[in-house]
Motif scaffolding. Sequence first.
Motif, PDB file in Angstrom:
ATOM      1  N   GLU A   1      34.668  -2.338  -1.243  1.00  0.00           N
ATOM      2  CA  GLU A   1      34.261  -1.294  -2.188  1.00  0.00           C
ATOM      3  C   GLU A   1      32.549  -1.205  -2.808  1.00  0.00           C
ATOM      4  N   LEU A   2      31.868  -2.000  -1.774  1.00  0.00           N
ATOM      5  CA  LEU A   2      30.518  -2.731  -2.189  1.00  0.00           C
ATOM      6  C   LEU A   2      29.891  -1.324  -0.932  1.00  0.00           C
TER       7      LEU A   2
ATOM      8  N   CYS B   1      26.343 -24.340  12.626  1.00  0.00           N
ATOM      9  CA  CYS B   1      24.649 -23.274  11.788  1.00  0.00           C
ATOM     10  C   CYS B   1      25.363 -23.321  10.944  1.00  0.00           C
ATOM     11  N   ALA B   2      24.134 -24.071   9.889  1.00  0.00           N
ATOM     12  CA  ALA B   2      23.944 -23.971   7.910  1.00  0.00           C
ATOM     13  C   ALA B   2      23.354 -22.426   7.868  1.00  0.00           C
ATOM     14  N   LEU B   3      23.514 -21.845   7.294  1.00  0.00           N
ATOM     15  CA  LEU B   3      22.795 -20.696   6.970  1.00  0.00           C
ATOM     16  C   LEU B   3      22.559 -20.930   5.020  1.00  0.00           C
ATOM     17  N   ILE B   4      21.442 -20.636   4.402  1.00  0.00           N
ATOM     18  CA  ILE B   4      21.508 -20.564   2.764  1.00  0.00           C
ATOM     19  C   ILE B   4      20.336 -19.462   2.292  1.00  0.00           C
ATOM     20  N   ALA B   5      21.370 -19.159   1.940  1.00  0.00           N
ATOM     21  CA  ALA B   5      21.248 -17.761   1.262  1.00  0.00           C
ATOM     22  C   ALA B   5      20.369 -17.465   0.530  1.00  0.00           C
ATOM     23  N   LEU B   6      19.330 -16.141   0.740  1.00  0.00           N
ATOM     24  CA  LEU B   6      18.026 -16.018  -0.592  1.00  0.00           C
ATOM     25  C   LEU B   6      19.206 -16.147  -1.916  1.00  0.00           C
ATOM     26  N   PRO B   7      18.130 -16.095  -2.863  1.00  0.00           N
ATOM     27  CA  PRO B   7      18.669 -16.345  -4.170  1.00  0.00           C
ATOM     28  C   PRO B   7      19.169 -14.931  -4.560  1.00  0.00           C
ATOM     29  N   ASP B   8      18.794 -13.799  -4.467  1.00  0.00           N
ATOM     30  CA  ASP B   8      18.882 -12.725  -4.499  1.00  0.00           C
ATOM     31  C   ASP B   8      20.013 -12.345  -4.316  1.00  0.00           C
ATOM     32  N   GLN B   9      20.683 -12.101  -2.831  1.00  0.00           N
ATOM     33  CA  GLN B   9      21.461 -11.802  -2.007  1.00  0.00           C
ATOM     34  C   GLN B   9      23.330 -12.836  -2.246  1.00  0.00           C
ATOM     35  N   GLY B  10      22.763 -14.072  -2.246  1.00  0.00           N
ATOM     36  CA  GLY B  10      23.700 -15.145  -2.460  1.00  0.00           C
ATOM     37  C   GLY B  10      25.070 -15.217  -2.092  1.00  0.00           C
ATOM     38  N   ALA B  11      25.345 -16.233  -1.694  1.00  0.00           N
ATOM     39  CA  ALA B  11      26.059 -17.327  -0.650  1.00  0.00           C
ATOM     40  C   ALA B  11      27.048 -16.506  -0.583  1.00  0.00           C
ATOM     41  N   ALA B  12      28.538 -15.989  -2.077  1.00  0.00           N
ATOM     42  CA  ALA B  12      29.427 -14.865  -1.053  1.00  0.00           C
ATOM     43  C   ALA B  12      29.032 -13.388  -0.569  1.00  0.00           C
ATOM     44  N   LEU B  13      28.162 -13.062  -0.251  1.00  0.00           N
ATOM     45  CA  LEU B  13      27.552 -11.330   0.303  1.00  0.00           C
ATOM     46  C   LEU B  13      27.270 -12.278   1.564  1.00  0.00           C
ATOM     47  N   LEU B  14      26.775 -13.471   2.092  1.00  0.00           N
ATOM     48  CA  LEU B  14      26.283 -13.780   3.094  1.00  0.00           C
ATOM     49  C   LEU B  14      28.298 -14.397   3.728  1.00  0.00           C
ATOM     50  N   PHE B  15      28.877 -15.475   3.438  1.00  0.00           N
ATOM     51  CA  PHE B  15      30.042 -15.401   3.889  1.00  0.00           C
ATOM     52  C   PHE B  15      31.101 -14.250   3.870  1.00  0.00           C
ATOM     53  N   GLN B  16      31.087 -13.041   3.008  1.00  0.00           N
ATOM     54  CA  GLN B  16      32.023 -12.400   3.487  1.00  0.00           C
ATOM     55  C   GLN B  16      30.836 -11.225   4.460  1.00  0.00           C
ATOM     56  N   LEU B  17      29.832 -10.952   4.587  1.00  0.00           N
ATOM     57  CA  LEU B  17      29.306  -9.956   6.003  1.00  0.00           C
ATOM     58  C   LEU B  17      29.744 -10.785   7.148  1.00  0.00           C
ATOM     59  N   LEU B  18      29.907 -12.666   7.218  1.00  0.00           N
ATOM     60  CA  LEU B  18      29.667 -13.229   8.555  1.00  0.00           C
ATOM     61  C   LEU B  18      31.926 -13.173   8.404  1.00  0.00           C
ATOM     62  N   PHE B  19      32.514 -13.011   7.662  1.00  0.00           N
ATOM     63  CA  PHE B  19      33.975 -13.150   7.760  1.00  0.00           C
ATOM     64  C   PHE B  19      33.839 -12.033   8.932  1.00  0.00           C
ATOM     65  N   GLU B  20      33.644 -10.438   7.934  1.00  0.00           N
ATOM     66  CA  GLU B  20      33.835  -9.813   8.777  1.00  0.00           C
ATOM     67  C   GLU B  20      33.285  -9.554  10.574  1.00  0.00           C
ATOM     68  N   ALA B  21      32.384 -10.439  10.790  1.00  0.00           N
ATOM     69  CA  ALA B  21      31.398  -9.871  11.623  1.00  0.00           C
ATOM     70  C   ALA B  21      32.258 -10.987  12.998  1.00  0.00           C
TER      71      ALA B  21
ATOM     72  N   ASP C   1      23.334  -3.857  -6.140  1.00  0.00           N
ATOM     73  CA  ASP C   1      24.835  -4.003  -5.662  1.00  0.00           C
ATOM     74  C   ASP C   1      24.724  -5.246  -5.172  1.00  0.00           C
ATOM     75  N   ALA C   2      24.081  -5.489  -4.440  1.00  0.00           N
ATOM     76  CA  ALA C   2      23.912  -7.013  -4.109  1.00  0.00           C
ATOM     77  C   ALA C   2      23.982  -8.095  -5.563  1.00  0.00           C
ATOM     78  N   VAL C   3      23.052  -7.439  -6.099  1.00  0.00           N
ATOM     79  CA  VAL C   3      23.320  -8.601  -7.661  1.00  0.00           C
ATOM     80  C   VAL C   3      24.242  -8.710  -8.206  1.00  0.00           C
ATOM     81  N   ARG C   4      25.033  -6.792  -9.002  1.00  0.00           N
ATOM     82  CA  ARG C   4      26.344  -6.970  -9.121  1.00  0.00           C
ATOM     83  C   ARG C   4      27.750  -8.136  -8.777  1.00  0.00           C
ATOM     84  N   PHE C   5      27.698  -7.784  -7.138  1.00  0.00           N
ATOM     85  CA  PHE C   5      28.581  -8.146  -6.141  1.00  0.00           C
ATOM     86  C   PHE C   5      28.739  -9.943  -6.607  1.00  0.00           C
TER      87      PHE C   5
END
Length: 332
Positions: free
Chosen positions: A163-164, A263-283, A316-320
């Motif tokens: 929904e994002l 491969c280890a990825l640390i998300a930027l604080p304003d993006q967050g690990a959950a968003l990074l996780f979902q984007l990689l899962f989608e890909a 939107d990234a912050v809310r997610f």
Amino acid sequence: MGFREIPLGELVTLKRGFDLPARRRRPGPIPVVSSSGVVDNHTEARVKGPGVVLGRTGTLGRITFVEGDYWPLNTTLYVADFKGHEPRYVSGLLETIDYATLNDKAAIPGVCRRTLHDLRVPAIPSREQRRIGALLKLLDRKRAVLSQLDATLAGLAHALFLELPRRREGTVDDLCSTIVNGGTPSRRDAECWRDGTIPWFRSGELDDGPLVSAGESITAAALERSNCRLLEPGTVLVALYASPTVGRLGLLTAPAAANQACCALIALPDQGAALLFQLLFEARDRLQSLATGAAQQTIRQSVVRDLRVRLPDADDAVRFRQQADLLHRQRA
């Protein structure tokens, strides 16, 4: 009361599993079991259930109990003969073995069948085996309930992601403060492994969820003597090697390290690990399609770094992040 000890080979007979490349598998009801657990399904079984399978190479010592008929892959050892002993008790007993001390391979962890057959284990009476087996069955049921809860939480996080609004394009690198590969300390250096307290994850342990318990641990000396590094909680791990593992994800819940196949990825604080996780899962499918190599399918760190993704606006990234991070914490 103490029990006499017998060689494990007197309790059960272990045999090596069977080759079954992904291209030969056909969707069906039979679980295909690798060293890291059930990885696929097939139309044909090679072994009658119930069964106990342990990781022979790679994810060394991972124990999988199977209720019905199954196909154990050649990276495993399976119990070919229980010799009248309780299967669930055997499964629990095999989980108590410290396989790291039995590792006879330098680069890829591994143990041979003969070494395990010679290992001394307690000879428990049949009645006690049945009692232990009944308790382990109850624990398995509890695990199944928790697994279903985890799947529900993962589904909610994915629904939020769908929904994002994502109106702009960028790369995975745009989301991260750090992208590095893991490392493996020398197996010949005992100081890197003996009495280790730092969880060390292998790519085969990544299962698209939070990473809580690692199969092996390393020492602080390992961080000083190798290219291994300590990673912070919230780090997203991506498996780089070997189909069908390549592209699988893990999310660290505590400080830990990982092998060079991650491969280890640390998300930027304003993006967050959950968003990074979902984007990689989608890909996932795109990452797997970019894997190369005849013997072992591999993706490079640069492929992950440069992967193009659709990104949300900052608000939107912050809310997610606020909503999805809560769900991910509940999964841990």
